[in-house]
Design an enzyme around this catalytic site. Sequence first.
Site, PDB file in Angstrom:
ATOM      1  N   ASP A 370      -2.608  40.759  -3.581  1.00  0.00           N
ATOM      2  CA  ASP A 370      -3.455  41.721  -2.886  1.00  0.00           C
ATOM      3  C   ASP A 370      -3.350  41.496  -1.376  1.00  0.00           C
ATOM      4  OD1 ASP A 370      -5.325  43.668  -2.491  1.00  0.00           O
ATOM      5  OD2 ASP A 370      -7.023  42.511  -3.256  1.00  0.00           O
ATOM      6  N   GLU A 373      -0.139  43.868   2.729  1.00  0.00           N
ATOM      7  CA  GLU A 373       0.564  44.855   3.590  1.00  0.00           C
ATOM      8  C   GLU A 373       1.278  44.176   4.762  1.00  0.00           C
ATOM      9  OE1 GLU A 373      -2.649  45.167   2.474  1.00  0.00           O
ATOM     10  OE2 GLU A 373      -1.913  46.434   0.840  1.00  0.00           O
ATOM     11  N   ASP A 440      -7.546  50.715  -3.059  1.00  0.00           N
ATOM     12  CA  ASP A 440      -9.003  50.945  -3.048  1.00  0.00           C
ATOM     13  C   ASP A 440      -9.340  52.432  -3.045  1.00  0.00           C
ATOM     14  OD1 ASP A 440      -9.094  48.263  -3.060  1.00  0.00           O
ATOM     15  OD2 ASP A 440      -9.766  48.039  -0.985  1.00  0.00           O
TER      16      ASP A 440
HETATM   17  C1  GLC Z   1      -9.109  44.500  -1.825  1.00  0.00           C
HETATM   18  C2  GLC Z   1      -8.500  44.971  -3.124  1.00  0.00           C
HETATM   19  C3  GLC Z   1      -9.571  45.049  -4.186  1.00  0.00           C
HETATM   20  C4  GLC Z   1     -10.230  43.689  -4.337  1.00  0.00           C
HETATM   21  C5  GLC Z   1     -10.804  43.223  -3.007  1.00  0.00           C
HETATM   22  C6  GLC Z   1     -11.331  41.809  -3.067  1.00  0.00           C
HETATM   23  O1  GLC Z   1      -9.987  45.429  -1.321  1.00  0.00           O
HETATM   24  O2  GLC Z   1      -7.838  46.182  -2.966  1.00  0.00           O
HETATM   25  O3  GLC Z   1      -9.029  45.477  -5.396  1.00  0.00           O
HETATM   26  O4  GLC Z   1     -11.251  43.757  -5.284  1.00  0.00           O
HETATM   27  O5  GLC Z   1      -9.769  43.257  -2.019  1.00  0.00           O
HETATM   28  O6  GLC Z   1     -10.330  40.914  -3.407  1.00  0.00           O
END
Ligand code: GLC
Length: 703
Positions: A370, A373, A440
Site C-alpha cells: 500500500d 505511489e 480508496d
Molecule cells: C490507504 C489504503 C487503505 C488502507 C489505509 C490504511 O488509505 O488505500 O486501503 O486501509 O491506507 O492502511
Amino acid sequence: MPVSGIIRVTDGKHKPSCMISAKLRSRAPKVDSGRLTWGNISVEPENGMALYYNGKLLCRDYPAPRRPRTSLPPEEVAQLMSEGHLPAEFLPGADQWAVEVVKELAPDAHIYGLGDKTGFLDKRHYAYENWNTDDPAPQCDNFQRLYKSINFFMVYSSAGCCGILADNTFRTRFDFGKEQDDYYFWSHDGGQLDYYLIPGKEPKEVLAKYLTLTGKNKLQQKWVYGFHQSRWSYYTPREVLETVDTMRENRLPLDGVFLDIDYMQNFRVFTFNRDRFPDPKGLMKALGERNVKVTCSNDPGVKIDPGYYVYDEGVAGEHFAKNPDGSVYEGAVWPGPAAFPDFTRRETRSWWGEKLRFLTDAGVRGVWNDMNEPANFTGPIPDDVRFAAGSHKEVHNIYGHFMGQATYEGLLAADGRRPFILTRACCAGSQRYCAAWTGDNHSIWAHLQLSLTQMMNQGLSGLYMTGADVGGFGSDTTPELLVRWCQLGAISPFFRIHYAKGTRNQEVFSFDKATMDACRVSLDLRYHLLPYIYDLAHADMPILRPLVLEFPEDEHVWTLTDQCMLGPSLMAAPVMTPGVTARAVYLPKGVWYDYYTGRRYTGGKYILAEAPLERIPLFARAGAVIPVSQGKPQSVEEIRSEVLEVFPGKGSHVHYYDDGETLAYETGLLRSLKVSVSGRTVQQTVTRDGYPGPDSLEVIWKA
Ligand code: GLC
C-alpha cells in the site's frame, strides 16, 4: 497468413526510426515506394509512421501542429486560482513537455485502457495523466490521475485496433480527442520518444500481443479467488477471530482476512504490536484451522528511528532514496518521518524480500503493498531525489512496480507458493507480480459504477486480477449499496470488503438480516462460480471484460459501460442505481439464456431483466460450459465436488486441475479437460494429464 507484429518507434536522435519486432524482422518486407509490408501489416516510416492493417489505415502522425485551447489572461488565472477553479491545463507552463506524439483520430474510433482511470469505458474526449497519485477524495469522471500508471491504450475503429504502449516512465499526459476531435496525443515530462504500435483486427488480439511485450498475469493461489474480509483495522486477534466466527456461524463463506497497518508497532514495517498481537503465529494457526488465510498490509515508508532494526539495516545497506547531497531523503507517512527504500536497486529488492520472512514465518499468506505511489504526507517528493535507476521524476511511476517485484521474489523464496501480492500502485507489466485494487473509493453509487469501468479498463490494460473495495472504503455505506456492490464483487476477479476507520461497520453481518441474507446470495454465487473463475485465470485473458472484447463487431457494445462479461460465456448486468428492481440489458446477436431460469432469448436487442434486490442479472451464451461447485462451500478448501452447467448450442471450455498453490502447474503438473458442446451433445476430453482429476464431470443442462 496473418503476421503477428509489433512496431517499435524510437527517437534516439529526435528522428523517429522504425524497429520491427523479431518475428517480423525474420522475414524481409516487401518494399514498395516507401511502404514496407509484412503479410497484413504495412508501415510507411516517411508518411507519419503510417500503419496499415489489412490495407486499412490504423494509425498515423497528425500532419499539422496541435491546436491547444487558448490560455487565459494572467489576471483571470489569478482570479480562478483564488477560488480553486483552475483546470490544470491552464496553469502557466502546463503545456511544456519534453516529448510529444500527436496522432490522427478517426471519427469512429473509441479508446480503451490506461489502467484505473475514472470515467466510463470509452476514454475518447477525456484527458488523463499518468503520475501515481494517492487522492482519497471521491474520484469523479473528471479526475485525471490515480494510483496506477499504465501507459497502454487501444484505439479501436472500423479500420481495426491499434494498441499503443508508450515506453517512458516520466509523468505522461494523454489527450484522447478532448483538446480537438481529430487528433489524440501523449506527452512525456522527460526521457525519450519510445513507443510500440500493436496492430490487430480487434482488441482481444491486440491485448494478447501486448502481454507478449509486458508479461503474463500470474495465476494466484486458489483461495485468493475466494472472498476476503478487511477493515482498517482489526485491532486484536479477538476481533479477527470474532469476525471469522461470526461469518462461519452465519454461513457466510470466507477465505481471507486482512490485517491493516495497526497490527504493526507504531506503523514500523516488519514488526508486530506485541501488546495487541502477542502471538501472531498462534493467530494464524487458529485462522488456518478455520480455513482462513491472512494478508498483511506493508508500506514502503520505513520509520526514521535510529535503533529500529529495519531503519538501521536500511542505512547501513544504502537502501534508501537519497537527496542530491547523498543524505537519506526524509518524507513522512503513517509512522511519521520515513525513508523510502530504493526498489529500483537489486540489492535493496533482495534485502526487502528477505525481510518478508518476518511475515511468512508467522504464517502470513499474502502481502498488501500500500501507499507505494509512493504517497508522502509532506507533499510531492522533490524531482531530484535520487534512486539507482534515476531521479524521482523518472522513477516515481515505476516505484510500486519494483516494490512488487521485490515482494514477489521475496515471497516466492520464503514461502514457495504462488506469491499473493495486492498492490495499489503499479505500471505496465506489473501483472507479472501483483494483483491490484482500485484504492480508496467511497461508499457512493457513483463509485460502484466507476469500479466496473475501472476493472474493465484494467483488464484491457493487461491487469486482470483486480477488484474494488466492496461497499466502498470512505463514507458510510447503505444496506442497499452494500447488497448491490456484493453482486458486482461476486463476479470481480478479486473480491474483498474493506472500509475505512470511522465509517460504519461493513461486514455483511453488521446489517439487518434481510441485508445479510441478500449479501449471502452473492457470496454463495461466488463460490458456486469459483471453478469457472479459476479456469478464466488460467486462460490469461481478462476475467472480467467489457462486451467489446467478445463481440468486437457489434458497434453497440463499443461504448457499453454498465454490462460486462465474466469470461467468454457469462454476461452480467449489475444494478448500480438505488431503487431499481429491473433494468435494460443489451443482448448481442445470438442465443442467450437467463442463467437462473434458463429462459431463452434471441439477441441483437435490449430486454428488460428482472433484478430483485438479492440478484444480479446474469445471462449465459448458447453453448456455455460453466464448471461450478456443488453444495454451499464455505471456503475454497471446502469445494469438493464439481459439475458442469451447460447451455445448449455450440461452444467449448477448458477446465483445469492443479495443486492450487504452487507454480508446479507451469512445469506440467496440470490437468485440463476440454469440454465441447454441440447442440445437446457434450464431449469431454482430457487434453493434459499431469495432475490427478476426473476424466469427465457430470453435466447439468440449464436450459
Ligand atoms: C490507504 C489504503 C487503505 C488502507 C489505509 C490504511 O488509505 O488505500 O486501503 O486501509 O491506507 O492502511
